[in-house]
Design a protein around this motif. Structure first.
Motif, PDB file in Angstrom:
ATOM      1  N   VAL A  63      -6.604   8.438  -7.707  1.00 42.09           N
ATOM      2  CA  VAL A  63      -7.261   8.277  -6.416  1.00 42.09           C
ATOM      3  C   VAL A  63      -8.699   8.793  -6.493  1.00 42.09           C
ATOM      4  N   ALA A  64      -8.922   9.799  -7.312  1.00 42.38           N
ATOM      5  CA  ALA A  64     -10.269  10.369  -7.458  1.00 42.38           C
ATOM      6  C   ALA A  64     -11.262   9.334  -7.997  1.00 42.38           C
ATOM      7  N   GLY A  65     -10.799   8.411  -8.820  1.00 40.16           N
ATOM      8  CA  GLY A  65     -11.681   7.398  -9.391  1.00 40.16           C
ATOM      9  C   GLY A  65     -11.499   6.031  -8.776  1.00 40.16           C
ATOM     10  N   CYS A  66     -10.991   6.003  -7.580  1.00 39.01           N
ATOM     11  CA  CYS A  66     -10.628   4.750  -6.912  1.00 39.01           C
ATOM     12  C   CYS A  66     -11.833   4.091  -6.259  1.00 39.01           C
ATOM     13  N   ALA A  67     -12.062   2.832  -6.576  1.00 39.58           N
ATOM     14  CA  ALA A  67     -13.091   2.053  -5.890  1.00 39.58           C
ATOM     15  C   ALA A  67     -12.527   1.576  -4.549  1.00 39.58           C
ATOM     16  N   ALA A  68     -13.386   1.209  -3.636  1.00 35.82           N
ATOM     17  CA  ALA A  68     -12.967   0.817  -2.284  1.00 35.82           C
ATOM     18  C   ALA A  68     -11.934  -0.310  -2.297  1.00 35.82           C
ATOM     19  N   ASN A  69     -12.076  -1.269  -3.189  1.00 41.73           N
ATOM     20  CA  ASN A  69     -11.161  -2.416  -3.201  1.00 41.73           C
ATOM     21  C   ASN A  69      -9.918  -2.183  -4.063  1.00 41.73           C
ATOM     22  N   GLU A  70      -9.693  -0.954  -4.512  1.00 37.34           N
ATOM     23  CA  GLU A  70      -8.533  -0.637  -5.350  1.00 37.34           C
ATOM     24  C   GLU A  70      -7.477   0.187  -4.622  1.00 37.34           C
ATOM     25  N   VAL A  72      -4.339   1.300  -2.592  1.00 39.65           N
ATOM     26  CA  VAL A  72      -3.003   0.864  -2.188  1.00 39.65           C
ATOM     27  C   VAL A  72      -2.627   1.782  -1.030  1.00 39.65           C
ATOM     28  N   TYR A  73      -2.561   1.218   0.171  1.00 35.13           N
ATOM     29  CA  TYR A  73      -2.325   1.990   1.376  1.00 35.13           C
ATOM     30  C   TYR A  73      -0.835   2.249   1.573  1.00 35.13           C
ATOM     31  N   ARG A  74      -0.531   3.436   2.076  1.00 32.74           N
ATOM     32  CA  ARG A  74       0.865   3.830   2.284  1.00 32.74           C
ATOM     33  C   ARG A  74       1.104   4.032   3.780  1.00 32.74           C
ATOM     34  N   PHE A  75       2.169   3.407   4.271  1.00 32.17           N
ATOM     35  CA  PHE A  75       2.595   3.537   5.662  1.00 32.17           C
ATOM     36  C   PHE A  75       4.033   4.034   5.693  1.00 32.17           C
ATOM     37  N   TYR A  76       4.397   4.673   6.804  1.00 34.49           N
ATOM     38  CA  TYR A  76       5.783   5.118   6.984  1.00 34.49           C
ATOM     39  C   TYR A  76       6.274   4.696   8.358  1.00 34.49           C
ATOM     40  N   SER A  77       7.496   4.178   8.407  1.00 32.92           N
ATOM     41  CA  SER A  77       8.125   3.815   9.664  1.00 32.92           C
ATOM     42  C   SER A  77       9.240   4.807   9.974  1.00 32.92           C
ATOM     43  N   GLU A  78       9.035   5.588  11.024  1.00 31.16           N
ATOM     44  CA  GLU A  78      10.067   6.531  11.474  1.00 31.16           C
ATOM     45  C   GLU A  78      11.290   5.762  11.963  1.00 31.16           C
ATOM     46  N   ARG A  79      11.063   4.623  12.578  1.00 28.08           N
ATOM     47  CA  ARG A  79      12.169   3.806  13.097  1.00 28.08           C
ATOM     48  C   ARG A  79      13.059   3.290  11.963  1.00 28.08           C
ATOM     49  N   LEU A  80      12.427   2.794  10.908  1.00 32.12           N
ATOM     50  CA  LEU A  80      13.176   2.194   9.797  1.00 32.12           C
ATOM     51  C   LEU A  80      13.489   3.180   8.677  1.00 32.12           C
ATOM     52  N   LYS A  81      12.804   4.332   8.690  1.00 29.86           N
ATOM     53  CA  LYS A  81      12.961   5.343   7.626  1.00 29.86           C
ATOM     54  C   LYS A  81      12.569   4.752   6.274  1.00 29.86           C
ATOM     55  N   VAL A  82      11.429   4.069   6.253  1.00 32.65           N
ATOM     56  CA  VAL A  82      11.004   3.370   5.046  1.00 32.65           C
ATOM     57  C   VAL A  82       9.483   3.417   4.926  1.00 32.65           C
ATOM     58  N   HIS A  83       9.020   3.387   3.681  1.00 32.06           N
ATOM     59  CA  HIS A  83       7.585   3.318   3.395  1.00 32.06           C
ATOM     60  C   HIS A  83       7.203   1.883   3.048  1.00 32.06           C
ATOM     61  N   LEU A  84       5.944   1.573   3.267  1.00 35.51           N
ATOM     62  CA  LEU A  84       5.388   0.275   2.910  1.00 35.51           C
ATOM     63  C   LEU A  84       4.060   0.511   2.209  1.00 35.51           C
ATOM     64  N   MET A  87      -2.177  -3.525  -0.419  1.00 36.81           N
ATOM     65  CA  MET A  87      -3.608  -3.552  -0.717  1.00 36.81           C
ATOM     66  C   MET A  87      -4.328  -4.481   0.259  1.00 36.81           C
ATOM     67  N   ASP A  88      -3.573  -5.203   1.036  1.00 37.98           N
ATOM     68  CA  ASP A  88      -4.107  -6.217   1.933  1.00 37.98           C
ATOM     69  C   ASP A  88      -4.749  -5.562   3.157  1.00 37.98           C
ATOM     70  N   GLU A  89      -6.065  -5.726   3.291  1.00 35.90           N
ATOM     71  CA  GLU A  89      -6.800  -5.113   4.401  1.00 35.90           C
ATOM     72  C   GLU A  89      -6.337  -5.665   5.759  1.00 35.90           C
ATOM     73  N   GLY A 109      -2.165   5.795  -1.043  1.00 36.66           N
ATOM     74  CA  GLY A 109      -1.067   6.334  -1.848  1.00 36.66           C
ATOM     75  C   GLY A 109      -1.451   6.462  -3.308  1.00 36.66           C
ATOM     76  N   PHE A 110      -2.161   5.442  -3.786  1.00 36.43           N
ATOM     77  CA  PHE A 110      -2.659   5.411  -5.159  1.00 36.43           C
ATOM     78  C   PHE A 110      -3.606   4.231  -5.273  1.00 36.43           C
ATOM     79  N   CYS A 111      -4.157   4.035  -6.441  1.00 33.80           N
ATOM     80  CA  CYS A 111      -5.125   2.960  -6.642  1.00 33.80           C
ATOM     81  C   CYS A 111      -4.666   2.035  -7.758  1.00 33.80           C
ATOM     82  N   SER A 112      -4.990   0.781  -7.586  1.00 34.88           N
ATOM     83  CA  SER A 112      -4.577  -0.210  -8.562  1.00 34.88           C
ATOM     84  C   SER A 112      -5.583  -1.352  -8.545  1.00 34.88           C
ATOM     85  N   SER A 113      -5.264  -2.401  -9.254  1.00 31.15           N
ATOM     86  CA  SER A 113      -6.154  -3.546  -9.338  1.00 31.15           C
ATOM     87  C   SER A 113      -5.552  -4.738  -8.600  1.00 31.15           C
TER      88      SER A 113
END
Length: 163
Positions: A63-70, A72-84, A87-89, A109-113
């Motif tokens: 994450v320290a070397g992550c470019a803006a377009n790299e 990977v966003y992390r979301f959490y749903s309390e209702r579903l008890k699941v993460h998502l 990379m899609d803005e 969450g982390f960075c990728s290509s």
């Protein structure tokens, strides 16, 4: 699919220096997978007794070397008890319009290509209406098995590329 064993370490023989590993865990009670680079999170979840550790799934960029377009966003749903993870803005923007208990943005969450690079492999994304969750894999055998069950797992394409 929580009992599926795979070798994430086989993704690449050349791992970039300082690359974090994405660990994969499975909770059989809720039938959901979790992906994280946070070793403390792995240890806490394993100690809770509810999560099975499935190992290192693949490596990603720090994450320290992550470019803006790299990102990977992390979301959490309390209702579903699941993460998502996405990379899609556009998907990120839509999820952020939901109430926090439906989808809470947890940050990068982390960075990728977004595209294939040297020594990377695609991370495939599947969704199950039945389970209300996503599954990510680099394992071609697991992908093939999931594709055989379209009523359970809908293939959504390549989510991003990892080492």
């Amino acid at each position: 699919w929580g009992s599926t064993r795979f070798i994430g370490d086989a993704c690449s023989t050349t791992i970039p220096p300082q690359s974090p590993s994405v660990f994969r865990l499975y909770n059989p009670s809720v039938k959901h997978h979790l992906y994280t680079t946070d070793v403390n999170e792995v240890n806490v979840l394993r100690a809770s007794g509810g999560w099975n550790y499935e190992g290192s799934a693949y490596w990603v960029k720090s994450v320290a070397g992550c470019a803006a377009n790299e990102s990977v966003y992390r979301f959490y749903s309390e209702r579903l008890k699941v993460h998502l993870y996405t990379m899609d803005e556009n998907e990120k923007a839509i999820l952020q319009t939901y109430p926090a208990d439906a989808w809470r943005y947890e940050g990068v969450g982390f960075c990728s290509s977004r595209t294939a690079q040297a020594n990377t492999r695609p991370v495939y994304r599947f969704y199950s209406d039945l389970l209300g969750s996503h599954l990510f894999t680099v394992d071609e055998n697991e992908k093939s098995e999931l594709m055989k069950s379209p009523d359970t797992w809908r293939y959504e394409g390549v989510a991003y590329y990892a080492y």
